[in-house]
Write an enzyme that holds these catalytic residues in place. Structure first.
Site, PDB file in Angstrom:
ATOM      1  N   CYS A  10      34.472  49.226  26.485  1.00  0.00           N
ATOM      2  CA  CYS A  10      33.819  48.134  27.244  1.00  0.00           C
ATOM      3  C   CYS A  10      34.763  46.963  27.519  1.00  0.00           C
ATOM      4  CB  CYS A  10      32.592  47.639  26.504  1.00  0.00           C
ATOM      5  SG  CYS A  10      31.325  48.902  26.381  1.00  0.00           S
TER       6      CYS A  10
ATOM      7  N   HIS B 226      30.752  40.670  29.415  1.00  0.00           N
ATOM      8  CA  HIS B 226      30.403  42.090  29.408  1.00  0.00           C
ATOM      9  C   HIS B 226      28.893  42.177  29.194  1.00  0.00           C
ATOM     10  CE1 HIS B 226      29.950  46.217  28.521  1.00  0.00           C
ATOM     11  NE2 HIS B 226      29.825  46.062  27.214  1.00  0.00           N
TER      12      HIS B 226
ATOM     13  N   ASN C 126      24.312  48.683  30.436  1.00  0.00           N
ATOM     14  CA  ASN C 126      25.689  48.569  29.933  1.00  0.00           C
ATOM     15  C   ASN C 126      26.566  49.612  30.637  1.00  0.00           C
ATOM     16  OD1 ASN C 126      28.090  48.575  28.537  1.00  0.00           O
ATOM     17  ND2 ASN C 126      27.157  48.509  26.502  1.00  0.00           N
TER      18      ASN C 126
HETATM   19  N1  ACO Z   1      12.992  52.589  21.323  1.00  0.00           N
HETATM   20  C1  ACO Z   1      12.217  52.287  20.281  1.00  0.00           C
HETATM   21  N2  ACO Z   1      12.696  52.141  19.020  1.00  0.00           N
HETATM   22  C2  ACO Z   1      14.009  52.313  18.846  1.00  0.00           C
HETATM   23  C3  ACO Z   1      14.876  52.634  19.910  1.00  0.00           C
HETATM   24  C4  ACO Z   1      14.317  52.772  21.190  1.00  0.00           C
HETATM   25  N3  ACO Z   1      15.070  53.061  22.283  1.00  0.00           N
HETATM   26  N4  ACO Z   1      16.132  52.755  19.427  1.00  0.00           N
HETATM   27  C5  ACO Z   1      16.073  52.492  18.118  1.00  0.00           C
HETATM   28  N5  ACO Z   1      14.770  52.235  17.750  1.00  0.00           N
HETATM   29  C6  ACO Z   1      14.269  51.884  16.434  1.00  0.00           C
HETATM   30  C7  ACO Z   1      15.176  52.292  15.301  1.00  0.00           C
HETATM   31  O1  ACO Z   1      14.969  53.628  14.942  1.00  0.00           O
HETATM   32  C8  ACO Z   1      14.789  51.310  14.223  1.00  0.00           C
HETATM   33  O2  ACO Z   1      13.616  51.783  13.604  1.00  0.00           O
HETATM   34  P1  ACO Z   1      13.371  51.583  12.017  1.00  0.00           P
HETATM   35  O3  ACO Z   1      13.366  50.109  11.807  1.00  0.00           O
HETATM   36  O4  ACO Z   1      12.067  52.238  11.803  1.00  0.00           O
HETATM   37  O5  ACO Z   1      14.534  52.258  11.353  1.00  0.00           O
HETATM   38  C9  ACO Z   1      14.425  50.036  14.982  1.00  0.00           C
HETATM   39  O6  ACO Z   1      14.186  50.459  16.334  1.00  0.00           O
HETATM   40  C10 ACO Z   1      15.494  48.974  14.936  1.00  0.00           C
HETATM   41  O7  ACO Z   1      16.747  49.566  15.265  1.00  0.00           O
HETATM   42  P2  ACO Z   1      18.080  48.733  15.268  1.00  0.00           P
HETATM   43  O8  ACO Z   1      19.214  49.617  15.697  1.00  0.00           O
HETATM   44  O9  ACO Z   1      18.235  48.004  13.991  1.00  0.00           O
HETATM   45  O10 ACO Z   1      17.752  47.669  16.435  1.00  0.00           O
HETATM   46  P3  ACO Z   1      18.563  46.398  16.893  1.00  0.00           P
HETATM   47  O11 ACO Z   1      17.683  45.214  16.864  1.00  0.00           O
HETATM   48  O12 ACO Z   1      19.892  46.280  16.216  1.00  0.00           O
HETATM   49  O13 ACO Z   1      18.830  46.719  18.442  1.00  0.00           O
HETATM   50  C11 ACO Z   1      20.661  47.542  19.829  1.00  0.00           C
HETATM   51  C12 ACO Z   1      19.554  47.870  18.787  1.00  0.00           C
HETATM   52  C13 ACO Z   1      19.977  47.101  21.116  1.00  0.00           C
HETATM   53  C14 ACO Z   1      21.493  48.774  20.040  1.00  0.00           C
HETATM   54  C15 ACO Z   1      21.545  46.391  19.300  1.00  0.00           C
HETATM   55  O14 ACO Z   1      21.913  46.631  17.970  1.00  0.00           O
HETATM   56  C16 ACO Z   1      22.795  46.188  20.129  1.00  0.00           C
HETATM   57  O15 ACO Z   1      22.752  45.762  21.254  1.00  0.00           O
HETATM   58  N6  ACO Z   1      23.996  46.423  19.531  1.00  0.00           N
HETATM   59  C17 ACO Z   1      25.261  46.159  20.194  1.00  0.00           C
HETATM   60  C18 ACO Z   1      25.556  47.126  21.291  1.00  0.00           C
HETATM   61  C19 ACO Z   1      26.894  46.721  21.908  1.00  0.00           C
HETATM   62  O16 ACO Z   1      27.132  45.571  22.159  1.00  0.00           O
HETATM   63  N7  ACO Z   1      27.779  47.649  22.083  1.00  0.00           N
HETATM   64  C20 ACO Z   1      29.129  47.212  22.469  1.00  0.00           C
HETATM   65  C21 ACO Z   1      29.571  47.669  23.694  1.00  0.00           C
HETATM   66  S1  ACO Z   1      29.260  49.354  24.005  1.00  0.00           S
HETATM   67  C22 ACO Z   1      30.786  50.181  24.179  1.00  0.00           C
HETATM   68  O17 ACO Z   1      31.813  49.712  23.857  1.00  0.00           O
HETATM   69  C23 ACO Z   1      30.763  51.595  24.709  1.00  0.00           C
END
Ligand code: ACO
Length: 326
Positions: free
Chosen positions: A115, A253, A283
């Site tokens: 990214c 980004h 993304n």
């Molecule tokens: N729909 C519903 N529930 C979901 C989904 C979904 N699509 N995906 C995960 N969940 C659930 C999980 O299973 C978890 O359930 P549990 O609590 O029962 O275990 C719950 O939702 C919370 O999951 P988390 O992963 O802790 O959620 P979080 O608040 O961290 O959000 C996200 C997830 C959006 C991915 C966030 O962590 C994020 O944006 N991270 C950074 C991503 C990023 O910036 N990447 C960098 C660039 S990408 C690259 O370089 C290719």
């Protein structure tokens, strides 16, 4: 003494026709529009057609940037494409762009920094230009992230998307050494391979022979993203002896609206000065910054002379920023 700077001569972008909404994703995996919107800010994203490749997207974005520049293909000496999802292991997407746009033989290669790829590619092109080696370089961020997404994994398939954005960088001499001069003022690049296991694909040519699918420790990546972005934008501001108030537009980004808002808050910048496309682009990895830039330029929000702060973070982990007078 005149200084050579790389100015952004023109921008371009391309998004595949097909739009995938959160409502459609609800039918594919166990998720909801509410969860996706609340956690990421994404409402819809563009997905390339099965036979549409990253090079196809890159060529369309590059074509538009070239058209808008008023230059001819003969004026371009180099092509750098930031991508994680090349059509083939080799040759590079950049050589396909060069050939398709009729750019004469010259430098062409891909940059892989996930990214943060566009910031890395921009910094590389800027160094070639300021060293005097090249006068004009087409820099593209292009991705078909849908090709490395596991469409059964709800934690990642709702986030990633496809698209391409392009800029033409051109050497310009100026006597003005101040921050008011047009062009790239500084770039800041980082990687920390100790965190490679937080975001990766479970495959590749020399391991499984397949490109693999995205595996992400979302919460951990999120924590690093917030800190790395804050540090790198602070560094860009300090290095240029400016304050956040001097920045006209933050062009981040587009991974997650919460990360974007947190960076803006740390800078004390109102969200009115932040280009946000994550809601309708998702993304798009290395394509996200040039896509956002082109959208804001095309809509007339970003104007010639505006001071732009670009910042990104991605797999590697990699992160970086660039300060540019547009
Ligand atoms: N729909 C519903 N529930 C979901 C989904 C979904 N699509 N995906 C995960 N969940 C659930 C999980 O299973 C978890 O359930 P549990 O609590 O029962 O275990 C719950 O939702 C919370 O999951 P988390 O992963 O802790 O959620 P979080 O608040 O961290 O959000 C996200 C997830 C959006 C991915 C966030 O962590 C994020 O944006 N991270 C950074 C991503 C990023 O910036 N990447 C960098 C660039 S990408 C690259 O370089 C290719």
């Amino acid at each position: 003494m005149p200084v050579i700077r790389s100015i952004i001569k023109s921008t371009g972008s391309y998004l595949p026709e097909k739009i995938l909404t959160n409502q459609e994703l609800e039918k594919m995996v166990d998720t909801s529009d509410e969860w996706i919107t609340q956690r990421s800010g994404i409402k819809q994203r563009h997905i390339a057609a099965e036979k549409e490749t990253t090079a196809d997207l890159a060529i369309k974005a590059g074509h538009l940037a070239l058209d808008r520049s008023g230059l001819s293909p003969q004026d371009i000496q180099g092509v750098i494409v930031a991508t994680t999802t090349p059509d083939q292991t080799f040759p590079a997407v950049a050589v396909k762009v060069q050939a398709a746009l009729g750019i004469p033989p010259g430098m062409a290669f891909d940059v892989q920094a996930v990214c943060t790829g566009f910031v890395y590619a921009l910094a590389t092109a800027n160094n070639f230009i300021t060293s005097g080696q090249f006068k004009r370089i087409l820099v593209i961020g292009a991705e078909k992230m849908s090709s490395v997404v596991d469409w059964n994994d709800r934690s990642t398939c709702v986030l990633f998307a496809d698209g391409a954005g392009a800029v033409i960088l051109e050497a310009q001499e100026s006597e003005d050494e101040s921050i008011h001069a047009r062009g790239v003022h500084s770039t800041h690049l980082y990687a920390n391979g100790r965190h490679a296991n937080l975001l990766y694909t479970d495959g590749g040519p020399s391991s499984t022979g397949q490109s693999g699918h995205i595996i992400m420790e979302g919460r951990e990546v999120f924590k690093h993203a917030v800190q790395c972005m804050a540090d790198v934008v602070a560094e860009a501001i300090e290095k240029n002896n400016i304050t956040p108030a001097d920045v006209d537009w933050l062009v981040p980004h587009q991974a997650n609206i919460r990360i974007i808002e947190s960076t803006a808050k740390k800078l004390g910048m109102s969200m009115d000065k932040v280009v946000v496309t994550v809601d309708h682009h998702g993304n798009t990895s290395a394509a996200s910054i040039p896509l956002a830039l082109d959208e804001a330029v095309s809509s007339g929000r970003i104007k010639k002379g505006d001071l732009l702060l670009l910042e990104a973070m991605g797999g590697g982990l990699t992160w970086g920023a660039a300060l540019i007078r547009f």
